[in-house]
Design an enzyme around this catalytic site. Structure first.
Site, PDB file in Angstrom:
ATOM      1  N   LYS A 128      -9.487   1.435  -2.231  1.00  0.00           N
ATOM      2  CA  LYS A 128      -9.702   0.899  -0.890  1.00  0.00           C
ATOM      3  C   LYS A 128     -11.108   1.208  -0.379  1.00  0.00           C
ATOM      4  CE  LYS A 128      -7.395   0.877   3.660  1.00  0.00           C
ATOM      5  NZ  LYS A 128      -6.315   1.509   4.453  1.00  0.00           N
ATOM      6  N   GLU A 148       0.852  -1.183   0.000  1.00  0.00           N
ATOM      7  CA  GLU A 148       0.000   0.000   0.000  1.00  0.00           C
ATOM      8  C   GLU A 148       0.899   1.248   0.000  1.00  0.00           C
ATOM      9  OE1 GLU A 148      -3.574   1.628   2.941  1.00  0.00           O
ATOM     10  OE2 GLU A 148      -1.977   0.381   3.769  1.00  0.00           O
ATOM     11  N   CYS A 170      -4.807  -3.427   3.238  1.00  0.00           N
ATOM     12  CA  CYS A 170      -4.558  -3.178   4.655  1.00  0.00           C
ATOM     13  C   CYS A 170      -5.760  -3.439   5.559  1.00  0.00           C
ATOM     14  CB  CYS A 170      -4.014  -1.761   4.816  1.00  0.00           C
ATOM     15  SG  CYS A 170      -3.040  -1.496   6.324  1.00  0.00           S
TER      16      CYS A 170
END
Length: 259
Positions: free
Chosen positions: A112, A40, A150
């Site tokens: 995301k 990321e 994440c």
């Protein structure tokens, strides 16, 4: 398929980060990797997300992604990397994973979904979530890959949606914030998502101190195929789709699930 886990120490110098990615791609290709997975915010990272993230954000056809595409093509290795993508909100960017084929073709882009508004952080202040929470997948070498970022790892329904859409491996780009038991949680959650879905999980983190490191490839039984420590580096490992078939045959959870 041979996969490279490229653990980085990305900073706020975009050009330096892109050079580091080029070096990892060259090494991964030389070791026979077909795919290189990067963390990321691979192309721009700071300890705290601030207004500089939307300021440096670019569209997916901008210079940063064009450079990543050329890197993939030059070294003949597909790559997945976290970039800062511009959005329709000038004060917020998208935290996006991009996947390029070995010829530089854009295979997929994932914005995301679950932003890290936890532990005193507020990613949503400068980052905009995906407008629609939908699975992002791509096919490479006969294997379907799902993409996560994440904090997504803490939401098992996200991994399940990717599995239901045909994923046989999950690629998780992360900059997992350090703290009490955070390395343990990272290791546990990557293994859990692999076991409960009968697939591989390649979780690639930023290195310490900005993150916990410990990038890992976990097999469908939860076994660790390869793992790095806390420093930047590259680890090459093999992902075997027949292993997915074998484990799913032994534990046919997708057929047994009752909703």
């Amino acid at each position: 398929m041979r996969v490279g886990l490229g653990q980085m120490s990305s900073g706020h110098d975009v050009a330096a980060n892109l050079r580091a990615i080029d070096g990892l791609a060259a090494r991964a290709a030389a070791d026979g990797a077909r795919l290189l997975v990067l963390p990321e915010y691979a192309t721009y990272e700071k300890k705290t997300i601030d207004a500089s993230f939307p300021a440096v954000a670019e569209p997916l056809d901008g210079p940063v992604c064009s450079t990543l595409a050329r890197t993939a093509s030059r070294h003949g290795v597909a790559l997945v990397a976290g970039v800062v993508e511009s959005s329709d909100d000038p004060g917020r960017a998208h935290n996006t994973l991009v996947a390029f084929d070995r010829d530089g073709t854009l295979l997929a882009a994932y914005r995301k979904i679950h932003l890290f508004d936890a532990q005193g952080f507020r990613e949503s202040r400068f980052i905009k979530p995906a407008p629609e929470p939908r699975p992002a997948l791509f096919d490479l070498g006969g294997i379907r890959f799902g993409m996560m970022t994440c904090y997504d790892l803490r939401f098992p329904e996200h991994a399940r949606a990717l599995s239901d859409a045909g994923a046989r491996a999950l690629l998780v780009g992360a900059s997992w914030v350090p703290g009490e038991l955070k390395t343990r949680q990272w290791q546990t959650l990557t293994a859990a998502r692999a076991i409960e879905n009968g697939l591989y999980v390649a979780g690639v983190c930023q290195a310490a101190p900005i993150s916990v490191g410990h990038s890992v490839l976990v097999d469908p039984m939860g076994g660790v195929v390869a793992e790095l420590g806390t420093e930047a580096g590259l680890r090459i490992a093999d992902l075997d789709p027949l292993r997915v078939d074998a484990v799913r045959g032994e534990f046919p959870m997708s057929r047994q699930r009752r909703i």
